[in-house]
Scaffold this motif. Structure first.
Motif, short mmCIF file in Angstrom:
data_model
loop_
_atom_site.label_atom_id
_atom_site.label_comp_id
_atom_site.label_asym_id
_atom_site.label_seq_id
_atom_site.Cartn_x
_atom_site.Cartn_y
_atom_site.Cartn_z
N ALA A 22 0.83 -1.21 0.00
CA ALA A 22 0.00 0.00 0.00
C ALA A 22 0.86 1.25 0.00
N MET A 23 1.99 1.21 0.69
CA MET A 23 2.84 2.41 0.78
C MET A 23 3.39 2.83 -0.57
N ILE A 24 3.70 1.87 -1.42
CA ILE A 24 4.39 2.28 -2.64
C ILE A 24 3.61 2.03 -3.93
N THR A 25 2.43 1.44 -3.85
CA THR A 25 1.67 1.28 -5.08
C THR A 25 0.71 2.45 -5.31
N ASP A 26 0.42 3.22 -4.25
CA ASP A 26 -0.51 4.34 -4.40
C ASP A 26 0.20 5.57 -4.94
N ARG A 27 0.96 5.42 -5.96
CA ARG A 27 1.77 6.53 -6.44
C ARG A 27 1.07 7.26 -7.57
N TRP A 28 -0.09 7.84 -7.27
CA TRP A 28 -0.76 8.71 -8.22
C TRP A 28 -0.55 10.12 -7.72
N LEU A 29 0.36 10.80 -8.36
CA LEU A 29 0.84 12.07 -7.83
C LEU A 29 -0.05 13.23 -8.26
N THR A 30 -0.06 14.27 -7.43
CA THR A 30 -0.88 15.44 -7.69
C THR A 30 -0.33 16.22 -8.88
N PRO A 31 -1.20 16.56 -9.85
CA PRO A 31 -0.71 17.36 -10.99
C PRO A 31 -0.14 18.70 -10.52
N LEU A 43 4.42 20.82 4.94
CA LEU A 43 4.67 19.38 5.08
C LEU A 43 3.72 18.58 4.21
N ASP A 44 4.28 17.58 3.52
CA ASP A 44 3.51 16.50 2.92
C ASP A 44 3.90 15.23 3.67
N PRO A 45 2.99 14.69 4.49
CA PRO A 45 3.36 13.52 5.31
C PRO A 45 3.36 12.20 4.55
N CYS A 46 2.81 12.20 3.35
CA CYS A 46 2.81 10.96 2.55
C CYS A 46 3.13 11.32 1.10
N GLY A 47 4.38 11.60 0.89
CA GLY A 47 4.83 12.05 -0.42
C GLY A 47 5.46 10.94 -1.24
N ALA A 48 6.05 11.36 -2.33
CA ALA A 48 6.74 10.41 -3.22
C ALA A 48 8.12 10.98 -3.55
N GLY A 64 9.99 6.59 6.53
CA GLY A 64 9.15 5.53 7.08
C GLY A 64 7.69 5.96 7.09
N ASP A 65 7.00 5.63 8.15
CA ASP A 65 5.55 5.86 8.23
C ASP A 65 5.23 7.29 8.66
N GLY A 66 4.74 8.07 7.70
CA GLY A 66 4.41 9.47 7.97
C GLY A 66 3.28 9.67 8.95
N LEU A 67 2.52 8.64 9.19
CA LEU A 67 1.42 8.74 10.15
C LEU A 67 1.93 8.81 11.58
N VAL A 75 -0.27 21.65 5.99
CA VAL A 75 -0.05 20.29 5.47
C VAL A 75 -0.78 20.09 4.14
N TRP A 76 -0.05 19.49 3.20
CA TRP A 76 -0.66 19.02 1.95
C TRP A 76 -0.89 17.51 2.07
N LEU A 77 -2.12 17.07 1.75
CA LEU A 77 -2.42 15.64 1.90
C LEU A 77 -3.17 15.10 0.69
C1 LIG Z 1 -1.60 9.30 -3.78
S1 LIG Z 1 0.15 9.38 -3.51
C2 LIG Z 1 0.35 11.13 -3.26
C3 LIG Z 1 1.78 11.57 -3.30
C4 LIG Z 1 1.97 13.06 -3.00
N1 LIG Z 1 1.50 13.36 -1.65
C5 LIG Z 1 1.25 13.93 -3.97
O1 LIG Z 1 0.38 14.72 -3.57
O2 LIG Z 1 1.54 13.87 -5.17
C6 LIG Z 1 0.25 8.72 -1.87
C7 LIG Z 1 1.67 8.58 -1.36
O3 LIG Z 1 1.64 8.14 -0.02
C8 LIG Z 1 2.80 7.41 0.23
N2 LIG Z 1 2.58 6.62 1.43
C9 LIG Z 1 1.78 5.55 1.59
N3 LIG Z 1 1.80 5.12 2.87
C10 LIG Z 1 2.64 5.95 3.51
C11 LIG Z 1 3.09 6.04 4.85
N4 LIG Z 1 2.66 5.18 5.79
N5 LIG Z 1 3.96 7.02 5.19
C12 LIG Z 1 4.39 7.89 4.26
N6 LIG Z 1 4.00 7.88 2.97
C13 LIG Z 1 3.14 6.91 2.61
C14 LIG Z 1 2.97 6.59 -1.05
O4 LIG Z 1 4.31 6.17 -1.19
C15 LIG Z 1 2.55 7.59 -2.12
O5 LIG Z 1 3.68 8.27 -2.64
#
Ligand SMILES: C[S@@+](CC[C@H](N)C(=O)[O-])C[C@H]1O[C@@H](n2cnc3c(N)ncnc32)[C@H](O)[C@@H]1O
Length: 176
Positions: A22-31, A43-48, A64-67, A75-77
């Motif tokens: 789940a952490m690395i397959t959800d890589r649909w990035l914001t345009p 801060l982006d806590p779940c970035g790529a 690691g785990d941004g949560l 924050v951008w989410l």
């Molecule tokens: C939908 S993408 C959005 C990426 C970025 N925030 C953006 O706006 O383009 C979600 C991102 O969350 C990351 N992710 C998933 N689980 C995570 C976690 N537990 N901690 C940090 N990042 C996480 C994934 O690696 C992925 O890059």
């Protein structure tokens, strides 16, 4: 295959690394045009990796785990999709300062709990977003569903109100 379909397919796959699928397959990035219109985030806590969304970007690879880490400032989410999005949205609602981008599943329990009952404003986007792949290229198809930007805190609500992104702005709660 749309983003929604690809994400659903990815959920069924498993991976052999220390990071969860789940952490690395959800890589649909914001345009880029969405991020540019929203101004600077702290801060982006779940970035790529390699995708600049905020001054500080937590990625599974670098932090690691941004949560479980500390959140600071605006924050951008754009959270991981599916059921796990709820916990990220709860965290942003508690944080109270920032903007989220999610699919407009307005009828769901998550949407009622974290958006309708807690957000300051929403902007329903006109048309569908085409998300960006990890290599920086646009996806072949649009996201397959409508998207909504959700502001927490009055400052972000005002930024949403005055941003240039086409859509329908709706103030919620105290923001007029
Ligand atoms: C939908 S993408 C959005 C990426 C970025 N925030 C953006 O706006 O383009 C979600 C991102 O969350 C990351 N992710 C998933 N689980 C995570 C976690 N537990 N901690 C940090 N990042 C996480 C994934 O690696 C992925 O890059």
């Amino acid at each position: 295959m749309s983003a929604v379909e690809e994400i659903q397919a990815a959920k069924g796959r498993s991976m052999g690394s220390h990071q969860s699928a789940a952490m690395i397959t959800d890589r649909w990035l914001t345009p880029r045009h969405v991020l540019d219109a929203m101004g600077e985030f702290d801060l982006d806590p779940c970035g790529a990796p390699g995708w600049s969304t905020a001054k500080t970007v937590y990625t599974p690879e670098t932090h690691g785990d941004g949560l479980t880490l500390q959140w600071h400032g605006r924050v951008w989410l754009n959270p991981p999709y599916g059921k796990q999005a709820t916990i990220w949205m709860r965290r942003l609602a508690d944080h109270g300062n920032g903007t989220a981008l999610i699919f407009a599943r307005t009828e769901t329990r998550m949407f009622f709990e974290t958006v309708w009952n807690r957000a300051s404003a929403v902007l329903f986007l006109e048309g569908r977003l085409t998300f960006v792949r990890p290599d920086g290229t646009p996806a072949k198809a649009n996201g397959g569903a409508p998207s909504v930007l959700i502001a927490y805190g009055e400052s972000d609500a005002l930024k949403l109100k005055h941003c240039s992104i086409p859509g329908q702005f709706i103030p919620l709660g105290m923001v007029a």
